[in-house]
Design a protein around this motif. Structure first.
Motif: not given
Length: 159
Positions: A31-35, A116-119
């Motif tokens: 959730t944090k990475g997608a946000s 930490f994030g997303g792609d």
């Protein structure tokens, strides 16, 4: 409780519980990475937003041009397979994604994320959204976000 009154096993158990409580679950990390990814894409994300059909989306993002992205967070393949409600989110968004730590079957757009994030590994199909439905969701996002800033621990009583 003092350190002197604890034996080594109690001390280790207490440390384990402390660190376990501080660790992020897979779902929280995704959730944090997608946000974070939505912010990088120019969207303002908000988590846990109720829709007018009584469903609640994991993340909804709004960009400056009024486009809405809905992201459903999945902890894994079994969570994805057990989800029977995601199609009810489609009328509320211009693009729909699943966000996961690992890949899923080719059903929708896919975001692979961790804390930490997303792609985006598979773009979502573009959809048309009813203007009244989009306006209602945007107003709901604004109200939910404002109430979270006002009283972040007890905002749901005002919704």
């Amino acid at each position: 409780l003092s350190l002197r009154s604890l034996n080594i096993n109690d001390l280790l158990a207490n440390l384990f519980v402390h660190f376990l409580g501080a660790m992020m679950t897979v779902t929280e990390g995704v959730t944090k990475g997608a946000s974070r990814l939505l912010v990088d894409m120019g969207y303002a994300p908000l988590s846990e937003v109720s829709l007018t059909n009584k469903r609640r989306v994991d993340i909804v993002g709004l960009n400056k041009s009024g486009k809405l992205i809905v992201v459903e967070v999945k902890s894994g393949l079994s969570d994805f397979r057990g989800d029977q409600k995601w199609q009810e989110y489609l009328p509320y968004c211009h693009a729909f994604y699943f966000a996961v730590e690992t890949s899923l079957p080719e059903e929708t757009g896919i975001i692979i994320a961790d804390q930490f994030g997303g792609d985006i590994v598979r773009p979502a199909a573009s959809r048309k959204v009813n203007a009244k439905r989009a306006k209602t969701l945007i107003e709901k996002m604004a109200r939910t976000g404002a109430l979270r800033l006002f009283q972040p621990t007890n905002y749901e009583q005002y919704l």
